[in-house]
Design an enzyme around this catalytic site. Sequence first.
Site, PDB file in Angstrom:
ATOM      1  CB  CYS A  29      40.864  27.270  36.073  1.00  0.00           C
ATOM      2  SG  CYS A  29      42.184  26.108  34.888  1.00  0.00           S
ATOM      3  CD  GLU A  30      39.025  32.012  30.949  1.00  0.00           C
ATOM      4  OE1 GLU A  30      37.659  32.065  31.122  1.00  0.00           O
ATOM      5  OE2 GLU A  30      39.746  32.905  30.574  1.00  0.00           O
ATOM      6  CG  HIS A  31      44.071  29.526  31.991  1.00  0.00           C
ATOM      7  ND1 HIS A  31      43.944  30.708  33.079  1.00  0.00           N
ATOM      8  CD2 HIS A  31      43.448  30.624  30.693  1.00  0.00           C
ATOM      9  CE1 HIS A  31      43.907  31.634  32.691  1.00  0.00           C
ATOM     10  NE2 HIS A  31      43.386  31.554  31.371  1.00  0.00           N
ATOM     11  CG  HIS A  32      45.465  24.287  33.318  1.00  0.00           C
ATOM     12  ND1 HIS A  32      45.617  25.644  34.040  1.00  0.00           N
ATOM     13  CD2 HIS A  32      46.523  24.081  32.855  1.00  0.00           C
ATOM     14  CE1 HIS A  32      46.698  26.194  33.572  1.00  0.00           C
ATOM     15  NE2 HIS A  32      47.520  25.216  33.111  1.00  0.00           N
ATOM     16  CD  GLN A  45      40.649  33.507  43.462  1.00  0.00           C
ATOM     17  OE1 GLN A  45      41.240  32.461  43.346  1.00  0.00           O
ATOM     18  NE2 GLN A  45      40.457  34.112  44.687  1.00  0.00           N
ATOM     19  CG  HIS A 104      43.554  28.752  41.373  1.00  0.00           C
ATOM     20  ND1 HIS A 104      42.850  29.286  40.431  1.00  0.00           N
ATOM     21  CD2 HIS A 104      43.384  29.463  42.251  1.00  0.00           C
ATOM     22  CE1 HIS A 104      42.307  30.442  40.827  1.00  0.00           C
ATOM     23  NE2 HIS A 104      42.401  30.359  41.987  1.00  0.00           N
ATOM     24  CB  CYS A 116      45.169  24.509  37.116  1.00  0.00           C
ATOM     25  SG  CYS A 116      45.103  26.168  37.445  1.00  0.00           S
TER      26      CYS A 116
END
Length: 182
Positions: free
Chosen positions: A76-79, A117, A145, A147
């Site tokens: 994931c691009e956030h975590h 996603q 996920h 995260c």
Amino acid sequence: MNNKKFENLVTDMLSLIGEDTSREGLIKTPSRVSKAYEFLTSGYDKDPKEIINQAMFTSSNDEMVIVKDIDFYSMCEHHMLPIIGKVHVAYIPNGKVVGLSKIPRIVNIFARRLQIQEQLTEQIADALNDNLNPKGVGVIIEARHMCMEMRGVEKLSSTTTSALRGEFKKHTTKKEFLSLIK
Ligand code: ZN
């Protein structure tokens, strides 16, 4: 990728989380992490158009083609934590088909980038729609996920997203697709 720079960053991260970077088990960790990230983000310099063009064939088949349960691993691009799941891809040919083994390769091009996603789902659908020009494309992703799960935000849940193009927007086609991937 600048491997030496990346390795130095990993060493800094290890120090910052309180590790002793000189202990035996961690000596090769920066170089291992660097190689792992190089692979896990190798989708950035690959073009789905090239892969589709390598194996596009004329066909009179106009029935739904389905490749289901394609395992994928992304981050994931956030975590920058793993997203793990399955992709189901279907399309209805419009004079052209693509070699079936290319579909998981297209999935990997986009999975091996930092993702969310929803975007991964759309990118796979658009790559097929734009390069193969089918009558329709349907992509469904079911994923977990890390995260959410590892950070305790949510326990063991699966998230489903879909991207439907052309004929797949029609209720009957969508229903057929859904029934075939069960
Ligand atoms: Zn995340």
